[in-house]
Design an enzyme around this catalytic site. Sequence first.
Site, PDB file in Angstrom:
ATOM      1  N   ASP A 257      12.244  79.357  26.243  1.00  0.00           N
ATOM      2  CA  ASP A 257      13.399  78.567  26.699  1.00  0.00           C
ATOM      3  C   ASP A 257      13.423  78.483  28.226  1.00  0.00           C
ATOM      4  O   ASP A 257      13.786  77.448  28.802  1.00  0.00           O
ATOM      5  CB  ASP A 257      14.703  79.198  26.182  1.00  0.00           C
ATOM      6  CG  ASP A 257      14.722  79.259  24.662  1.00  0.00           C
ATOM      7  OD1 ASP A 257      14.278  78.297  24.030  1.00  0.00           O
ATOM      8  OD2 ASP A 257      15.166  80.289  24.115  1.00  0.00           O
TER       9      ASP A 257
ATOM     10  N   HIS B 299      18.348  82.205  20.702  1.00  0.00           N
ATOM     11  CA  HIS B 299      17.191  81.312  20.642  1.00  0.00           C
ATOM     12  C   HIS B 299      17.298  80.370  19.435  1.00  0.00           C
ATOM     13  O   HIS B 299      16.539  80.461  18.479  1.00  0.00           O
ATOM     14  CB  HIS B 299      15.882  82.112  20.589  1.00  0.00           C
ATOM     15  CG  HIS B 299      14.672  81.222  20.473  1.00  0.00           C
ATOM     16  ND1 HIS B 299      14.270  80.377  21.489  1.00  0.00           N
ATOM     17  CD2 HIS B 299      13.820  81.001  19.448  1.00  0.00           C
ATOM     18  CE1 HIS B 299      13.222  79.687  21.092  1.00  0.00           C
ATOM     19  NE2 HIS B 299      12.919  80.043  19.862  1.00  0.00           N
TER      20      HIS B 299
ATOM     21  N   ILE C 146       0.395  81.008  16.740  1.00  0.00           N
ATOM     22  CA  ILE C 146       0.721  81.670  18.011  1.00  0.00           C
ATOM     23  C   ILE C 146      -0.220  82.851  18.229  1.00  0.00           C
ATOM     24  O   ILE C 146      -0.738  83.059  19.330  1.00  0.00           O
ATOM     25  CB  ILE C 146       2.185  82.203  17.994  1.00  0.00           C
ATOM     26  CG1 ILE C 146       3.178  81.053  17.887  1.00  0.00           C
ATOM     27  CG2 ILE C 146       2.473  83.048  19.246  1.00  0.00           C
ATOM     28  CD1 ILE C 146       4.596  81.485  17.547  1.00  0.00           C
TER      29      ILE C 146
ATOM     30  N   ALA D 132      -3.586  86.167  13.377  1.00  0.00           N
ATOM     31  CA  ALA D 132      -4.464  85.071  12.960  1.00  0.00           C
ATOM     32  C   ALA D 132      -3.739  83.731  12.948  1.00  0.00           C
ATOM     33  O   ALA D 132      -4.318  82.706  12.599  1.00  0.00           O
ATOM     34  CB  ALA D 132      -5.044  85.372  11.568  1.00  0.00           C
TER      35      ALA D 132
ATOM     36  N   ILE E 176       8.898  87.753  18.217  1.00  0.00           N
ATOM     37  CA  ILE E 176       8.781  86.299  18.390  1.00  0.00           C
ATOM     38  C   ILE E 176       9.233  85.586  17.103  1.00  0.00           C
ATOM     39  O   ILE E 176       9.798  84.493  17.149  1.00  0.00           O
ATOM     40  CB  ILE E 176       7.314  85.929  18.731  1.00  0.00           C
ATOM     41  CG1 ILE E 176       6.960  86.446  20.136  1.00  0.00           C
ATOM     42  CG2 ILE E 176       7.093  84.421  18.651  1.00  0.00           C
ATOM     43  CD1 ILE E 176       5.497  86.286  20.527  1.00  0.00           C
ATOM     44  N   SER E 177       9.035  86.221  15.948  1.00  0.00           N
ATOM     45  CA  SER E 177       9.326  85.592  14.648  1.00  0.00           C
ATOM     46  C   SER E 177      10.773  85.117  14.573  1.00  0.00           C
ATOM     47  O   SER E 177      11.699  85.860  14.895  1.00  0.00           O
ATOM     48  CB  SER E 177       9.086  86.593  13.515  1.00  0.00           C
ATOM     49  OG  SER E 177       7.862  87.259  13.684  1.00  0.00           O
TER      50      SER E 177
ATOM     51  N   ARG F 281      16.060  77.047  12.342  1.00  0.00           N
ATOM     52  CA  ARG F 281      15.396  78.353  12.409  1.00  0.00           C
ATOM     53  C   ARG F 281      16.003  79.299  11.378  1.00  0.00           C
ATOM     54  O   ARG F 281      15.318  80.136  10.791  1.00  0.00           O
ATOM     55  CB  ARG F 281      15.493  78.932  13.824  1.00  0.00           C
ATOM     56  CG  ARG F 281      14.672  78.146  14.854  1.00  0.00           C
ATOM     57  CD  ARG F 281      14.835  78.770  16.217  1.00  0.00           C
ATOM     58  NE  ARG F 281      14.152  78.030  17.271  1.00  0.00           N
ATOM     59  CZ  ARG F 281      14.635  76.937  17.857  1.00  0.00           C
ATOM     60  NH1 ARG F 281      15.797  76.429  17.471  1.00  0.00           N
ATOM     61  NH2 ARG F 281      13.963  76.351  18.835  1.00  0.00           N
TER      62      ARG F 281
END
Length: 332
Positions: free
Chosen positions: A150, A178, A13, A10, A117-118, A87
Amino acid sequence: MVKVVVCGAAGGIGQPLSLLLKYSDLITHLALYDIVNAIGVAADLSHINTASKVTGHVGKDMLPEALRGAHTVVIPAGVPRKPGMTRDDLFRVNAGIVRDLAEACAEHCPKAFILVISNPVNSTVPIVCEVFKKANVFNPRRIFGVTTLDVVRSSTFVHEIKPQFEPHLNRITVVGGHSGATIVPILSQIKNVSFTPEEIKTLTHRIQYGGDEVVKAKNGAGSATLSMAYAGARFTTSLLEASVRGKRGLVESAYVYLGSPGAERNLHSTGLEYFAQDVELGPEGVMNVLALSDLSAEEEALVKTAIGELKANISKGVKFVTSAPVSAKAKL
Ligand SMILES: NC(=O)c1ccc[n+]([C@@H]2O[C@H](COP(=O)([O-])OP(=O)(O)OC[C@H]3O[C@@H](n4cnc5c(N)ncnc54)[C@H](O)[C@@H]3O)[C@@H](O)[C@H]2O)c1
Ligand SMILES: O=C(O)C[C@H](O)C(=O)O
């Protein structure tokens, strides 16, 4: 049946990623999980006239049914950055979210491909791997940190200053991790394009800190969501093409555990257990980790810097799982 689950469906992303995945004829069942609003998002997407079934699942009690039978689980659950944050600042909240989701995956879909992805990806991927190791279901070929954004940014930014470089046709290798200095684009290996030393410096910095551009522009309303949804859908599609359709020769960059087959061909024996590199995808996930050679002196130096930071990020993720006190549930 090919069931793909989006955890955090939800969110900023999760919603556009689920929309893009609804377009895929490789997916027969799209299961959307979140702690809020996933039922509504699923109802909305289910009206789109593509063949896949869409289901919505909200809250921990519905997580097992969301995960059961999953071929692939994509995880964009967790909080995004605000201006001024790194991050790594997200670790405090996101580490626990990712660990809990990984525990559920290890229990209910231990053979699924897990796409993380988190953020911070440099630490959340080790968290997932350690949870799977603890549960004795770890397969290093099947767990990926998604670093495709990236690569996508690299192609776009190079095209902006070298219009002859076709951004959708040419893929640029990005290695390391990342976050900031751990993102190392290998611009020296782009064919038929030459750069001045100044251009290399500016481009490298822009690729490393591209995420900050979006965080700053959104001014407190989050980080990259639409470009990330595109990148996440691209990686998921490549993996499905390789694993479901058996398409050969598909290569994507990803942050992987280097116990994977072929990992001994890892660039420069970094001494790291995790590193983002080009991987060839196959029926079981990582088929081969592609070796890199002939880095420029500048890229060698960037890799060296990345290694220092990655070491700390990896160890933080590993310790989060291995040093955790035994839970009351586990003691019983
Ligand atoms: N890997 C990358 O390249 C990349 C790129 C962009 C963003 N990100 C990261 O992706 C994450 C999500 O970003 P966003 O912009 O979509 O954030 P968001 O806040 O818009 O959405 C996150 C969603 O996760 C859900 N969520 C929270 N806890 C959950 C749990 N325990 N189980 C399931 N769902 C849960 C929330 O309800 C929300 O819907 C952030 O950590 C962000 O830093 C990574
Ligand atoms: O920058 C962020 O925090 C989100 C993401 O990792 C990105 O690269 O856009």
